[in-house]
Design an enzyme around this catalytic site. Sequence first.
Site, short mmCIF file in Angstrom:
data_model
loop_
_atom_site.label_atom_id
_atom_site.label_comp_id
_atom_site.label_asym_id
_atom_site.label_seq_id
_atom_site.Cartn_x
_atom_site.Cartn_y
_atom_site.Cartn_z
N GLU A 1 11.44 36.94 6.57
CA GLU A 1 11.00 37.76 5.43
C GLU A 1 9.64 38.41 5.70
O GLU A 1 8.95 38.07 6.67
CB GLU A 1 10.92 36.89 4.18
CG GLU A 1 9.94 35.74 4.32
CD GLU A 1 9.19 35.45 3.04
OE1 GLU A 1 8.74 36.40 2.38
OE2 GLU A 1 9.03 34.25 2.74
N LYS B 1 7.34 25.92 -2.73
CA LYS B 1 5.88 25.84 -2.58
C LYS B 1 5.27 24.80 -3.51
O LYS B 1 5.72 24.63 -4.65
CB LYS B 1 5.26 27.22 -2.79
CG LYS B 1 5.41 28.06 -1.51
CD LYS B 1 4.58 29.29 -1.53
CE LYS B 1 5.22 30.40 -2.31
NZ LYS B 1 6.43 30.93 -1.71
N1 PSU Z 1 6.56 31.32 2.17
C1 PSU Z 1 5.26 31.28 2.57
N2 PSU Z 1 4.41 32.16 1.96
C2 PSU Z 1 4.82 33.05 0.98
C3 PSU Z 1 6.20 33.09 0.58
C4 PSU Z 1 7.02 32.18 1.21
O1 PSU Z 1 4.88 30.50 3.44
O2 PSU Z 1 4.00 33.82 0.46
C5 PSU Z 1 6.68 34.11 -0.48
C6 PSU Z 1 8.19 34.32 -0.37
O3 PSU Z 1 8.42 35.69 -0.10
C7 PSU Z 1 8.75 33.95 -1.73
C8 PSU Z 1 7.62 34.31 -2.63
O4 PSU Z 1 9.94 34.63 -2.04
O5 PSU Z 1 6.50 33.77 -1.86
C9 PSU Z 1 7.78 33.74 -4.03
O6 PSU Z 1 7.17 34.58 -4.94
P1 PSU Z 1 7.48 34.45 -6.52
O7 PSU Z 1 7.02 33.08 -6.90
O8 PSU Z 1 6.63 35.53 -7.19
O9 PSU Z 1 8.94 34.69 -6.70
#
Ligand code: PSU
Length: 296
Positions: free
Chosen positions: A22, A153
């Site tokens: 990604e 996360k």
């Molecule tokens: N993994 C990481 N760092 C990130 C992300 C994933 O190590 O920044 C990103 C991914 O793209 C994931 C996003 O889809 O964080 C989630 O964002 P949100 O909570 O706004 O959906």
Amino acid sequence: MLKISSSVSDAIQKKRPVVALESTLISHGLPYPQNLQTALKLEEVVQAEGAVPATIAILDGEVCVGLNKEQKERIAKPGVAKVSLRDISLLVAEKGTGSTTVAATMWAAHKAGISIFATGGIGGVHPGDGMDISSDLPAFATIPVAVVSSGAKAILDLPRTREWFETWGIPILGYQTSHLPAFYTAQTSLPVDRMVKTPKEAAHFIKTHLELCSRGILVAVPIPKDDEIPLAQFHEWHEKAIKAAKEKKITGYALTPFLMEFLRKESENTTMKANLSLLINNAKVAAQIALSLSYP
Ligand code: PSU
Ligand code: MN
């Protein structure tokens, strides 16, 4: 509207192993220039295992699957939009440029015919009233792709996130772990559905799932031991981060990037180092599983 690079389309046609990567973590998860170095490094790691990397982003309205160096430089520079499921058609219609989240990358990977994808940590249910839910979760419920990540996360409500997986019928494989990892820490008290010990075992479950069910599957890989952050230490930084986000009224798409950047500064780069370590490890494991998927 789908623009697949020649190396990636060649590999897909010949049924060789391909791993999608990604771009939101590059544009919004890490600072420049470490983000660009990471984008390049993750591709190298996948290649070293014998698979073809396919970093995904939307550039000038085209959904690009497989980026060259110049395209990776573009998404590493500040000011690139964050593209989740709701934004894909909007950006394409406007001929815009943006980096894809886990959800949008799953979508593009599936369109291109790629079945496995590596990232750091998926999105999930944010703490609070339970109303801020990442599009990554509905993506798992509707897109048949395997995602290799260190769980969701640590900034998220992990029990609620795990519950979501159960409700929507999304299996979680623990890669050499019986419990869900929590990004910077290797374990939580939340069990996975099956523990797998080898890439081959993971590939067997993934293949069966993708053949039977039109939904995603998560392969949860703990952070390498040496780079793990003690939970108490993380909690201390995390509380400050949540407080700062509340004070600054940060919500929606900006919340995850804000928290990640706050943690990096507060921890003097410790969280970033942990993030890089798990990203590299996840790319490696994903490539090994991709090999087992292609050559059972
Ligand atoms: N993994 C990481 N760092 C990130 C992300 C994933 O190590 O920044 C990103 C991914 O793209 C994931 C996003 O889809 O964080 C989630 O964002 P949100 O909570 O706004 O959906
Ligand atoms: Mn959200």
